[in-house]
Enzyme design. Sequence first.
Site, short mmCIF file in Angstrom:
data_model
loop_
_atom_site.label_atom_id
_atom_site.label_comp_id
_atom_site.label_asym_id
_atom_site.label_seq_id
_atom_site.Cartn_x
_atom_site.Cartn_y
_atom_site.Cartn_z
N LYS A 253 13.01 -49.50 -3.68
CA LYS A 253 12.77 -48.46 -3.59
C LYS A 253 12.14 -48.10 -5.34
O LYS A 253 11.04 -47.48 -5.50
CB LYS A 253 13.96 -47.43 -3.41
CG LYS A 253 13.44 -45.78 -3.68
CD LYS A 253 14.68 -45.11 -2.88
CE LYS A 253 16.09 -45.33 -3.71
NZ LYS A 253 16.36 -44.41 -4.74
N THR A 254 12.91 -48.41 -6.16
CA THR A 254 12.73 -48.03 -7.53
C THR A 254 11.34 -48.88 -8.15
O THR A 254 10.33 -48.34 -8.84
CB THR A 254 13.78 -48.28 -8.51
OG1 THR A 254 14.87 -47.48 -8.19
CG2 THR A 254 13.33 -48.16 -9.88
N HIS B 129 16.74 -38.29 -0.41
CA HIS B 129 17.02 -39.29 -1.55
C HIS B 129 15.97 -40.54 -1.38
O HIS B 129 16.04 -41.33 -0.72
CB HIS B 129 18.40 -39.94 -1.03
CG HIS B 129 19.19 -40.98 -1.82
ND1 HIS B 129 19.87 -42.09 -1.56
CD2 HIS B 129 18.94 -41.20 -3.30
CE1 HIS B 129 20.18 -42.72 -2.31
NE2 HIS B 129 19.65 -42.24 -3.46
N ASP C 181 14.44 -40.91 -7.70
CA ASP C 181 15.76 -41.02 -6.72
C ASP C 181 16.00 -39.73 -5.79
O ASP C 181 16.36 -39.89 -4.67
CB ASP C 181 16.96 -40.90 -7.70
CG ASP C 181 18.12 -41.41 -7.00
OD1 ASP C 181 18.34 -42.32 -6.13
OD2 ASP C 181 19.33 -40.93 -7.42
N LYS D 258 25.27 -36.78 -8.49
CA LYS D 258 25.44 -36.82 -7.14
C LYS D 258 26.17 -35.44 -6.74
O LYS D 258 25.92 -35.08 -5.64
CB LYS D 258 26.16 -38.08 -6.79
CG LYS D 258 25.35 -39.34 -6.90
CD LYS D 258 23.82 -39.29 -6.13
CE LYS D 258 23.01 -40.37 -6.33
NZ LYS D 258 21.84 -40.48 -6.01
N SER E 85 20.17 -49.29 -1.54
CA SER E 85 19.95 -50.08 -2.70
C SER E 85 19.59 -51.64 -2.35
O SER E 85 20.18 -51.91 -1.19
CB SER E 85 21.42 -50.40 -3.34
OG SER E 85 21.77 -51.29 -4.36
N ARG F 162 30.81 -44.24 -8.02
CA ARG F 162 31.32 -43.11 -7.39
C ARG F 162 32.71 -43.38 -6.50
O ARG F 162 32.82 -44.37 -6.10
CB ARG F 162 30.47 -42.68 -6.28
CG ARG F 162 29.01 -42.11 -7.08
CD ARG F 162 27.84 -41.43 -6.12
NE ARG F 162 27.67 -42.61 -4.92
CZ ARG F 162 28.14 -42.82 -4.01
NH1 ARG F 162 28.97 -42.07 -3.31
NH2 ARG F 162 27.66 -43.96 -3.15
N ARG G 145 24.24 -49.80 -15.44
CA ARG G 145 22.82 -48.79 -15.32
C ARG G 145 22.69 -48.32 -16.77
O ARG G 145 23.33 -48.18 -17.68
CB ARG G 145 23.50 -47.55 -14.46
CG ARG G 145 23.77 -47.86 -13.07
CD ARG G 145 24.00 -46.77 -12.19
NE ARG G 145 23.93 -46.77 -10.64
CZ ARG G 145 23.27 -46.61 -9.99
NH1 ARG G 145 21.79 -46.28 -10.43
NH2 ARG G 145 23.26 -47.11 -8.59
#
Length: 532
Positions: free
Chosen positions: A243-244, A219, A258, A200, A239, A60, A324
């Site tokens: 989390k994932t 988030h 997410d 986003k 990050s 981004r 990704r």
Amino acid sequence: MTVGRVNPAHRLEDQGITGLGEVFYNLREPALIEQALKRHEGTLGQGGAFLVTTGKHTGRSPKDKFVVRTPSVEDTIWWDNNKPMAPDAFDRLYADMVAHMQGRDYFVQDLFAGADPEHRLDVRVVSELAWHGLFIRHLLRRPTAAELDEFVPEFTIINCPTFKADPARHGCRSETVIALNFDKKLILIGNTQYAGENKKGVFTLLNYILPGKGVMAMHCSANHAIEDEADTAIFFGLSGTGKTTLSADPSRTLIGDDEHGWSDKGTFNFEGGCYAKTIHLSAEAEPEIYGTTTRFGTVIENMVYDPETLALDFTDNSLTDNMRAAYPLDYISNASATSLGGQPKNVIMLTCDAYGVLPPIARLTPAQAMYHFLSGFTSKTPGTEVGVTEPIPTFSTCFGAPFMPRRPEVYGKLLQDKIRETGAVCWLVNTGWTGGAYGTGKRMPIKATRALLTAALDGSLGKVAFRKDPNFGFDVPVAVPGVDSALLDPRQTWADKAAYDAQAKKLVEMFADNFAQYVPYIDADVKAAAIG
């Protein structure tokens, strides 16, 4: 020429966008891949995955993102975090972008953002790139054929990677621009091929719209117990905090990885897919996500691959660390068919403390939850960036500051209220270091983290004895079955107790310095939590 299914009353021409070449509406995956290959946008990889590179922008561009400053949003946008653009500058940007589009082919996807029909947003995404259409079909939610026939876009995103903005004329910073206009219900994106800007952009819209309806926009990842939506857990984390990985528990049903909403009815995923980092991804550690990288239609972004075999290299970061894979949620076997959950019973805030101060798990009061949510703490470790020689604290409010158009305390108060109303239990989980700071200690054992999370989610952790942490005032378990008790008291894991005390004092001061910006806007109980 128009190709594909669309509400005949809501073609681009009806939005005042005329003079284009071919317009492809709502093509499905095979047709989008066919068009992308025809236009040399990427390569067909193993299993039918689509391999692309995004050029200069491999992530981004937050410094090039703007919100149009109109009277309707003047008093509700967090301007310290969102760069303003003048309405007349946006009008020039829009006019120049539409002129740039003349005679060119475009791909349109009409999609839903939000699994709950009561709170979903109907979004139209217009892009020069066919693979952007493929990407956003994965990341948002697809209407049925009947719903497409009646689809009316509430917001439209126009993405022109070949358009270069003029900072002097358009009131932006560079030739790259992302501009949100809440009054005209438009997002304009120029001079970047990075597809995450589309995703986003939608998240930012929902983060503005939903809190105005009393819905918490988050988030976070989320899961629930198999066959029991009422047992829902949400996982906040920046990050590198897990989390994932930690939400993708094969013994629970994945709601999403997410972006989610929390309404009076429960939890709902904003998305229809996942956008997973693939650097160092392995079949052993994350077999389901790894398996998606060779599934038909998965978009593989900025990964190096063998030119002959097309085998992906999960360790080569020469293009970017931010490699990704984008794929539909149903590529994960334990994913929810509805993307809906109940009221969260547990709220998990993940942090990676490279200072070795925080315990592996702590129970938070609603006020403490708001404090740590507004803090959004994790830490960069040495080696992650040139010049980083010691842990660097990272505070990203609400665990997602770049996507928060409203002031942070709006989201913090919503979370605090929902925790109080539902009785959800909030936990701070440290996946960082123990036995010393980075370079001296060791990473928190993943086995211990999983055991503590399991105990938190099944309710057994709430029944053990707790002590009061002297630094942050939260409750820390004294002993948990299956977990080495020494891990639960960070100070005891350090050989040099005085060094721990000094490190803890330093971290507390970092928190306090960062939190000072919110003190004028918060309640007394949160102020009390801020000082332990």
